[in-house]
Write a protein that holds these residues in place. Structure first.
Motif, PDB file in Angstrom:
ATOM      1  N   THR B  67      17.460 -48.352  11.649  1.00 33.93           N
ATOM      2  CA  THR B  67      17.407 -46.993  12.197  1.00 33.93           C
ATOM      3  C   THR B  67      16.810 -46.044  11.173  1.00 33.93           C
ATOM      4  O   THR B  67      15.995 -45.179  11.510  1.00 33.93           O
ATOM      5  CB  THR B  67      18.815 -46.519  12.599  1.00 33.93           C
ATOM      6  OG1 THR B  67      19.393 -47.490  13.458  1.00 33.93           O
ATOM      7  CG2 THR B  67      18.761 -45.182  13.318  1.00 33.93           C
ATOM      8  N   LEU B  71      13.489 -43.774  11.503  1.00 34.41           N
ATOM      9  CA  LEU B  71      13.482 -42.309  11.396  1.00 34.41           C
ATOM     10  C   LEU B  71      12.514 -41.828  10.320  1.00 34.41           C
ATOM     11  O   LEU B  71      11.821 -40.829  10.503  1.00 34.41           O
ATOM     12  CB  LEU B  71      14.891 -41.790  11.100  1.00 34.41           C
ATOM     13  CG  LEU B  71      15.886 -41.967  12.243  1.00 34.41           C
ATOM     14  CD1 LEU B  71      17.262 -41.469  11.840  1.00 34.41           C
ATOM     15  CD2 LEU B  71      15.410 -41.238  13.485  1.00 34.41           C
ATOM     16  N   HIS B  74       9.148 -42.253  11.987  1.00 35.92           N
ATOM     17  CA  HIS B  74       8.995 -41.562  13.265  1.00 35.92           C
ATOM     18  C   HIS B  74       8.982 -40.033  13.117  1.00 35.92           C
ATOM     19  O   HIS B  74       8.126 -39.353  13.684  1.00 35.92           O
ATOM     20  CB  HIS B  74      10.144 -41.987  14.176  1.00 35.92           C
ATOM     21  CG  HIS B  74      10.109 -41.406  15.542  1.00 35.92           C
ATOM     22  ND1 HIS B  74       9.042 -41.562  16.393  1.00 35.92           N
ATOM     23  CD2 HIS B  74      11.010 -40.664  16.229  1.00 35.92           C
ATOM     24  CE1 HIS B  74       9.295 -40.950  17.536  1.00 35.92           C
ATOM     25  NE2 HIS B  74      10.479 -40.398  17.459  1.00 35.92           N
ATOM     26  N   ILE B  75       9.907 -39.485  12.359  1.00 35.71           N
ATOM     27  CA  ILE B  75      10.038 -38.019  12.295  1.00 35.71           C
ATOM     28  C   ILE B  75       8.795 -37.352  11.689  1.00 35.71           C
ATOM     29  O   ILE B  75       8.232 -36.446  12.314  1.00 35.71           O
ATOM     30  CB  ILE B  75      11.338 -37.606  11.564  1.00 35.71           C
ATOM     31  CG1 ILE B  75      12.544 -38.018  12.404  1.00 35.71           C
ATOM     32  CG2 ILE B  75      11.364 -36.097  11.302  1.00 35.71           C
ATOM     33  CD1 ILE B  75      13.881 -37.732  11.770  1.00 35.71           C
ATOM     34  N   SER B 215      14.892 -36.406  17.454  1.00 37.67           N
ATOM     35  CA  SER B 215      14.392 -37.707  17.012  1.00 37.67           C
ATOM     36  C   SER B 215      15.501 -38.540  16.394  1.00 37.67           C
ATOM     37  O   SER B 215      15.532 -39.759  16.554  1.00 37.67           O
ATOM     38  CB  SER B 215      13.271 -37.544  15.983  1.00 37.67           C
ATOM     39  OG  SER B 215      12.256 -36.737  16.496  1.00 37.67           O
ATOM     40  N   THR B 216      16.405 -37.887  15.666  1.00 39.31           N
ATOM     41  CA  THR B 216      17.524 -38.617  15.069  1.00 39.31           C
ATOM     42  C   THR B 216      18.390 -39.237  16.158  1.00 39.31           C
ATOM     43  O   THR B 216      18.712 -40.431  16.115  1.00 39.31           O
ATOM     44  CB  THR B 216      18.376 -37.670  14.212  1.00 39.31           C
ATOM     45  OG1 THR B 216      17.533 -37.028  13.273  1.00 39.31           O
ATOM     46  CG2 THR B 216      19.470 -38.429  13.493  1.00 39.31           C
ATOM     47  N   GLY B 219      16.566 -42.076  17.624  1.00 36.72           N
ATOM     48  CA  GLY B 219      16.560 -43.265  16.776  1.00 36.72           C
ATOM     49  C   GLY B 219      17.825 -44.080  16.938  1.00 36.72           C
ATOM     50  O   GLY B 219      17.777 -45.307  17.038  1.00 36.72           O
TER      51      GLY B 219
END
Lengths: 269, 284
Positions: B67, B71, B74-75, B215-216, B219
Motif C-alpha cells: 500500500t 501511495l 500514485h499520489i 488517494s490514501t 490505496g
C-alpha cells in the motif's frame, strides 16, 4: 507557437485516455488470431467473440440484474436521503444535532471494518444469493443525506409554509414541493448513486454465488479471472465492452451532469 | 403529539440502517477480533491471539508495504498530471469540453473494465507497451510478472483511471483564483514559474489536500485491480489490504482474523488521514 504546444499536449493526453477504449472495442470485433498483434483497426469485423460470450455466460440476465439492483438502490437513496435531509434541515426536534454528528462520523468510517460483520448479517438474515442482500445495505447513503440537507436549506421557507396552509403533510411537502424544486440535487445524487452501484463489484462477489443472480461487473470479473474465457482474449474483451457500454452511453448523453456530479461529491468528502 | 413524532418518523429509516448496518457491525467486528469463527461451527474465544498473529503475519506487513509503495507512486503522479492537464485546460483553447470529457472517461467506467484492458496493455509478449519498447530497441519489462514492477504498474493504472476527476477538481480550484492576482504579478515582472508557485499553488492547496486524502483511502481500498490482474502475486507483491481481508474472510473463512485485519486497517486509515490533515493544516 505556445498555443500549438498546448494543443499537442492536450491531443497527446486525449489519445492516452481514449486509445485503450478504442483498442478494446476494435479488438473485441477482430478475428481472434489478429488481436495479439492489433494496434488500431482489424482487417475485418466479426461478431464471433460476442456470439461466443453470449453462449458461455448469462450476460443478458446479468444486465437485467444490474439494472434492477442499481435502479432500486438509486430510488431508495433518493427517497430516504431526501426524507432524512428534509428533517435535518427543516424540522426542529430533540437529537437533531446528534444525528447529524453521527452521519458525519459514519462518513469517515472506513468500510474495511464493517465488511466482515455485514457479510455475517446477510448470512444470518438468509439474504445470500438474493437481490435483497445486494440492495438493502445500500439503500441509505450518508453523502446523499448531506447533499439533500444542504440543498433543501436553500429553498425559501414561504414555499413550505404555503404548502402547510394548503394542508399538505410532510411527505407531500418533500415529494410534491421540494422535489420539483431540487432537480440539480436529485440529478447529482441519482447519477453518483447509480454509477457507484452499477460499478460495485466487491459486495456482489461476497453475497452472490448463483450465476443467474450475478450483476454484470461480477459476472465479467469471474469470467475473466476464472479461466472460462479459455484464454480467448476476444471473448474477454467483448464482455468488458458490454460492461462498459451502458455507462458510457449514458455518459455521452449526460456528460456535463456526470462531471459536475462527481466533482461536487468529491468536494464534499 | 403527532406533530412531534413526525421528524423522528422521517429519520427512522436512517437510524434503523445505522444501527443494523453500521453500529452493530462495528461492535461485532471488535468482538470478533477476540474470537475464532468460521460461521458454521461455534465461536471460540481466543483472547488476543488474533492480534499476536497479526503482528507476526508476514503477508499483513507485506500488504502494508505494498500500500505504501502504491501511495508513494500514485499520489505524486496524480497531483502532477492533474495539475498539468488542468493548467492546459484553463487556457483559452478550443474543444475544451471534448478534452475534459476524454480525460474524464476512465473515471466513470467500471474498474473491472479498466483492469481487463490494462492487463492486455501490460502483457509480456503481446502487450502494447512491450511491443513499443521492443520497437525502440529496449528490453521487455515484466509489468505484472516482475515483483518489483507489479505494484508500480497498478499504481500507474490507478492514476490513469482517477486523474480525470482531479483534473476537474483542480480546474474548479484554478478558476477561483482572482485574475487580478496574476495581473498584479505580471506588472511586477513575475515569471510563469513564479506565478505558479507563489499564486496558483497556495490557492489550490485545499484541492491538493483532498487528492492526498482520497488517494490514501483509495490505496487502502484497492481490491479489484490486484484481484483481476495478479491475484496478489507475484510473490505477494500486489496483495492489498482489502484483498487480504477478502482472502482471509471468504477464502479461508477466518472471520475472526479477517475482522482483526479490517479493524486494524480501518484504525490505520483514520490515523493516516488525521496525520495528513494536521500536516497540511500546519503547512498553510
Amino acid at each position: 507557437m505556445k498555443k500549438l504546444l498546448f494543443y499537442i499536449f492536450l491531443v497527446l493526453g486525449a489519445v492516452i485516455f481514449l486509445y485503450p477504449f478504442i483498442w478494446m472495442i476494435s479488438a473485441s470485433l477482430a478475428p481472434e488470431n489478429e488481436i495479439s498483434g492489433l494496434t488500431f483497426l482489424p482487417s475485418g469485423i466479426t461478431f464471433s467473440s460476442y456470439i461466443q460470450m453470449f453462449d458461455k455466460i448469462p450476460i443478458g440476465k446479468a444486465f437485467i440484474n444490474s439494472m434492477i439492483v442499481a435502479s432500486t438502490i438509486t430510488i431508495g437513496v433518493l427517497v430516504f436521503g431526501s426524507m432524512v435531509g428534509y428533517a435535518l434541515s427543516r424540522l426542529e426536534f430533540k437529537g437533531r444535532n446528534l444525528i447529524f454528528y453521527i452521519i458525519i462520523f459514519t462518513m469517515t468510517l472506513p468500510f474495511q471494518i464493517t465488511l466482515i460483520p455485514q457479510y455475517i448479517l446477510i448470512v444470518k438474515f438468509g439474504w445470500i444469493d438474493s437481490y435483497t442482500g445486494l440492495i438493502v445495505p445500500y439503500l441509505m447513503n450518508t453523502l446523499a443525506i448531506i447533499m439533500f440537507r444542504q440543498y433543501f436549506k436553500s429553498i425559501p421557507q414561504d414555499l413550505i409554509d404555503a404548502a402547510r396552509i394548503d394542508g399538505c403533510g410532510e411527505l407531500r411537502i418533500i415529494f410534491g414541493i421540494l422535489w420539483p424544486n431540487s432537480l440539480p440535487a436529485l440529478a447529482t445524487v441519482g447519477i453518483i448513486t447509480f454509477m457507484a452501484s452499477w460499478n460495485e463489484v466487491l459486495w456482489p462477489l461476497i453475497v452472490i454465488r448463483d450465476e443467474n443472480l450475478m450483476t454484470m461487473p461480477q459476472l465479467v470479473t469471474l469470467f475473466a479471472v476464472g479461466g472460462r474465457a479459455e484464454s480467448q482474449l476476444g471473448v474477454k474483451l467483448a464482455a468488458a465492452t458490454m460492461l462498459a457500454l451502458p455507462i458510457v452511453a449514458a455518459y455521452i448523453f449526460f456528460q456535463k451532469y456526470f462531471i459536475q456530479s462527481m466533482a461536487s461529491s468529491g468536494m464534499k468528502e | 403529539m403527532r406533530k412531534k413524532l413526525i421528524p423522528y418518523l422521517l429519520v427512522s429509516p436512517y437510524l434503523i440502517h445505522f444501527i443494523v448496518f453500521v453500529a452493530f457491525p462495528v461492535g461485532f467486528s471488535i468482538y470478533l477480533t477476540f474470537n475464532n469463527w468460521n460461521i458454521i461451527s461455534p465461536m471460540e474465544y481466543t483472547g488476543l491471539s488474533n492480534y499476536k498473529r497479526l503482528f507476526q503475519d508476514a503477508i499483513f506487513w507485506k500488504s502494508l508495504l505494498n500500500t505504501l509503495i502504491f501511495l508513494v507512486i500514485h499520489i505524486p503522479l496524480q497531483i502532477i498530471f492533474a495539475l498539468l492537464l488542468a493548467e492546459l485546460l484553463n487556457q483559452k483553447i478550443k474543444f475544451r469540453g471534448f478534452f475534459r470529457a476524454a480525460f474524464f472517461l476512465p473515471v466513470i467506467v467500471s474498474g473491472v473494465v479498466v483492469t481487463i484492458l490494462w492487463q492486455q496493455l501490460y502483457g509480456f509478449d503481446t502487450g502494447l507497451l512491450n511491443r513499443l519498447l521492443v520497437k525502440i530497441g529496449l528490453a521487455k519489462i515484466g509489468w505484472l510478472t516482475d515483483p518489483n514492477w507489479s505494484m508500480p504498474s497498478i499504481a500507474v493504472m490507478a492514476t490513469w483511471k482517477n486523474v480525470g476527476l482531479y483534473i476537474v477538481l483542480f480546474l474548479v480550484g484554478l478558476q477561483t483564483v482572482p485574475p487580478q492576482y496574476y495581473e498584479a504579478a505580471e506588472l511586477e515582472g513575475a515569471t510563469h514559474l513564479q506565478k505558479f508557485f507563489r499564486i496558483t499553488l497556495p490557492m489550490i492547496n485545499p484541492t491538493i489536500f483532498m487528492v492526498v486524502i482520497l488517494s490514501t483511502i483509495g490505496g487502502f481500498s484497492l481490491f479489484i485491480e490486484p484481484y483481476v490482474m495478479t491475484g496478489g502475486g507475484p510473490l505477494n507483491s500486489t496483495v492489498s489490504a482489502v484483498l487480504y481481508i477478502y482472502k482471509q474472510g471468504f477464502f479461508y473463512y477466518h472471520m475472526g482474523y479477517a475482522s482483526t485485519l479490517g479493524f486494524f486497517f480501518a484504525l490505520l486509515i483514520l490515523a493516516v488521514v488525521m496525520i495528513q490533515k494536521k500536516f497540511i493544516e500546519k503547512d498553510k
